[in-house]
Design an enzyme around this catalytic site. Structure first.
Site, mmCIF file in Angstrom:
data_model
loop_
_atom_site.group_PDB
_atom_site.id
_atom_site.type_symbol
_atom_site.label_atom_id
_atom_site.label_comp_id
_atom_site.label_asym_id
_atom_site.label_seq_id
_atom_site.Cartn_x
_atom_site.Cartn_y
_atom_site.Cartn_z
ATOM 1 N N GLU A 127 15.822 -23.618 -47.604
ATOM 2 C CA GLU A 127 14.493 -23.312 -48.146
ATOM 3 C C GLU A 127 14.155 -21.901 -47.663
ATOM 4 O OE1 GLU A 127 11.340 -25.866 -46.617
ATOM 5 O OE2 GLU A 127 10.452 -26.009 -48.605
ATOM 6 N N ASN A 147 8.618 -30.266 -46.121
ATOM 7 C CA ASN A 147 7.825 -31.157 -45.278
ATOM 8 C C ASN A 147 6.466 -31.493 -45.870
ATOM 9 O OD1 ASN A 147 9.611 -31.794 -43.141
ATOM 10 N ND2 ASN A 147 9.457 -29.676 -42.471
ATOM 11 N N SER A 179 10.309 -25.272 -39.093
ATOM 12 C CA SER A 179 10.037 -26.315 -40.095
ATOM 13 C C SER A 179 8.584 -26.306 -40.524
ATOM 14 C CB SER A 179 10.319 -27.718 -39.567
ATOM 15 O OG SER A 179 11.092 -27.728 -38.432
HETATM 16 P P1 NAI Z 1 16.718 -27.631 -29.909
HETATM 17 O O1 NAI Z 1 15.740 -27.971 -28.855
HETATM 18 O O2 NAI Z 1 17.884 -28.516 -30.176
HETATM 19 O O3 NAI Z 1 17.314 -26.162 -29.604
HETATM 20 C C1 NAI Z 1 16.532 -25.067 -29.211
HETATM 21 C C2 NAI Z 1 17.383 -24.142 -28.352
HETATM 22 O O4 NAI Z 1 16.630 -22.939 -28.089
HETATM 23 C C3 NAI Z 1 17.750 -24.736 -26.988
HETATM 24 O O5 NAI Z 1 19.160 -24.649 -26.815
HETATM 25 C C4 NAI Z 1 17.002 -23.846 -25.994
HETATM 26 O O6 NAI Z 1 17.730 -23.659 -24.770
HETATM 27 C C5 NAI Z 1 16.899 -22.544 -26.757
HETATM 28 N N1 NAI Z 1 15.809 -21.672 -26.325
HETATM 29 C C6 NAI Z 1 14.577 -22.016 -25.887
HETATM 30 N N2 NAI Z 1 13.861 -20.912 -25.624
HETATM 31 C C7 NAI Z 1 14.666 -19.849 -25.901
HETATM 32 C C8 NAI Z 1 14.507 -18.437 -25.809
HETATM 33 N N3 NAI Z 1 13.357 -17.900 -25.389
HETATM 34 N N4 NAI Z 1 15.547 -17.633 -26.174
HETATM 35 C C9 NAI Z 1 16.717 -18.176 -26.592
HETATM 36 N N5 NAI Z 1 16.919 -19.508 -26.704
HETATM 37 C C10 NAI Z 1 15.911 -20.324 -26.358
HETATM 38 O O7 NAI Z 1 15.842 -27.391 -31.232
HETATM 39 P P2 NAI Z 1 16.303 -27.549 -32.760
HETATM 40 O O8 NAI Z 1 16.157 -28.954 -33.193
HETATM 41 O O9 NAI Z 1 17.596 -26.838 -32.946
HETATM 42 O O10 NAI Z 1 15.131 -26.739 -33.499
HETATM 43 C C11 NAI Z 1 15.105 -25.325 -33.560
HETATM 44 C C12 NAI Z 1 14.200 -24.895 -34.706
HETATM 45 O O11 NAI Z 1 14.705 -25.412 -35.931
HETATM 46 C C13 NAI Z 1 12.753 -25.392 -34.602
HETATM 47 O O12 NAI Z 1 11.905 -24.392 -35.102
HETATM 48 C C14 NAI Z 1 12.744 -26.607 -35.514
HETATM 49 O O13 NAI Z 1 11.477 -26.877 -36.048
HETATM 50 C C15 NAI Z 1 13.693 -26.142 -36.608
HETATM 51 N N6 NAI Z 1 14.330 -27.210 -37.390
HETATM 52 C C16 NAI Z 1 14.854 -28.336 -36.776
HETATM 53 C C17 NAI Z 1 15.468 -29.321 -37.542
HETATM 54 C C18 NAI Z 1 16.079 -30.529 -36.890
HETATM 55 O O14 NAI Z 1 16.417 -31.476 -37.611
HETATM 56 N N7 NAI Z 1 16.235 -30.551 -35.579
HETATM 57 C C19 NAI Z 1 15.570 -29.206 -39.006
HETATM 58 C C20 NAI Z 1 15.083 -27.961 -39.537
HETATM 59 C C21 NAI Z 1 14.450 -27.026 -38.744
#
Ligand code: NAI
Length: 288
Positions: free
Chosen positions: A156, A194, A123
């Site tokens: 995006e 953002n 993001s």
């Molecule tokens: P989350 O914390 O829900 O999921 C992240 C996942 O990555 C977890 O399941 C974790 O176990 C896994 N993980 C951590 N290290 C890892 C590795 N080395 N190899 C493989 N898997 C690994 O996070 P979320 O919310 O899904 O965010 C992910 C990305 O998406 C971030 O960059 C965030 O900024 C972006 N994002 C999030 C939004 C939201 O509303 N949550 C919206 C748009 C983008």
């Protein structure tokens, strides 16, 4: 439905965003390998995808056969190198930490086929910086999906400094094939989404701190007055106040302009652990 030469997609990270991305890719007819650190996380991710597909069946948006075929196209993997070995496209959705993204991308670069496009769902972290940790910066791009991924139309598409036209065209084409509306933007802090959204949320928090109005009133003004589906404080609670603070810190630091300084009240809520919906309390109360 899938884009011409992208057949197999590896999604790295099966959290909130990763499971949604795997869902739409598989629904679009692509073979998906979902990669995360543990088998437990992956099992939960696949259960979530199943529940979300069931909801689409109940709403008559897809058939039961579509649901089963979609699930059958998703396989899980805890070994990242094995997970990306056959990928034409990798979409990374690990937590928003620059050093983690750099490490993951160096590893993806080492193990994904030479032709594979490496995309990040970040993001706020610079795509140019992420690309610099690989030997193929021309094939690195931002694919910023919105939450919840199966519902929200926007992708995006962020071009880093070195991203080439072919990579951009293929990602735009694939996004359309998935039923999304891709919008191409350049790599500057916060991109467009953002850069525009977070100052509005921050200003709403300043208005609250200064006693201009109560949270409910601020949100109602923006909903009914500006036709926003959700008020800025309710939206901040949905995104997570820690996430909002992180993104504002990136905007403030990278653009060097005090107009992006995070509101002290936002810092105070995050320090208190009032992170919004996920912690039961933010600008609004979600207990019960
Ligand atoms: P989350 O914390 O829900 O999921 C992240 C996942 O990555 C977890 O399941 C974790 O176990 C896994 N993980 C951590 N290290 C890892 C590795 N080395 N190899 C493989 N898997 C690994 O996070 P979320 O919310 O899904 O965010 C992910 C990305 O998406 C971030 O960059 C965030 O900024 C972006 N994002 C999030 C939004 C939201 O509303 N949550 C919206 C748009 C983008």
């Amino acid at each position: 439905m899938s884009s011409k030469n992208i057949r197999t997609v590896a999604v790295i990270g099966g959290g909130t965003m990763g499971n949604g991305i795997a869902h739409v890719m598989a629904q679009g007819g692509l073979d998906v390998v979902l990669v995360d650190l543990s088998a437990d996380v992956l099992q939960r991710a696949v259960e979530t995808i199943g529940k979300n597909l069931d909801r689409q069946v109940r709403k008559n948006r897809i058939s039961e056969a579509d649901r089963d075929a979609t699930l059958a196209r998703i396989r899980t993997e805890t070994d990242r190198a094995a997970g990306v070995a056959e990928a034409d496209l990798v979409v990374e959705a690990v937590p928003e930490r620059a050093e983690l993204k750099a490490e993951v991308f160096a590893d993806l670069d080492a193990h994904a086929p030479a032709h594979a496009i490496l995309a990040s769902n970040t993001s706020s972290i610079s795509i140019t910086e992420i690309a610099a940790s690989t030997s193929r910066p021309e094939k690195v791009i931002g694919m910023h999906f919105m939450n919840p991924v199966p519902v929200m139309k926007l992708v995006e598409v962020i071009r880093g400094l070195a991203t080439d036209d072919e990579t951009t065209a293929r990602v735009m084409e694939l996004s359309k094939a998935l039923g999304k509306v891709p919008v191409e933007v350049n790599d500057y802090p916060g991109f467009v989404s953002n850069r525009v959204l977070m100052p509005m949320i921050n200003e709403a928090v300043f208005a609250l701190m200064e006693g201009v109005a109560e949270p409910e009133a601020i949100d109602t003004v923006m909903k009914l007055g500006m036709n926003h589906p959700m008020g800025p404080l309710a939206l901040a609670d949905l995104i997570g106040l820690d996430t909002c603070l992180n993104i504002l810190e990136v905007l403030h630091r990278e653009l060097g302009d005090d107009r992006y300084r995070p509101c002290p009240l936002l810092r105070k809520y995050v320090a208190a652990g009032w992170l919004g919906r996920k912690s039961g309390r933010g600008f609004h109360d979600y207990d019960g």
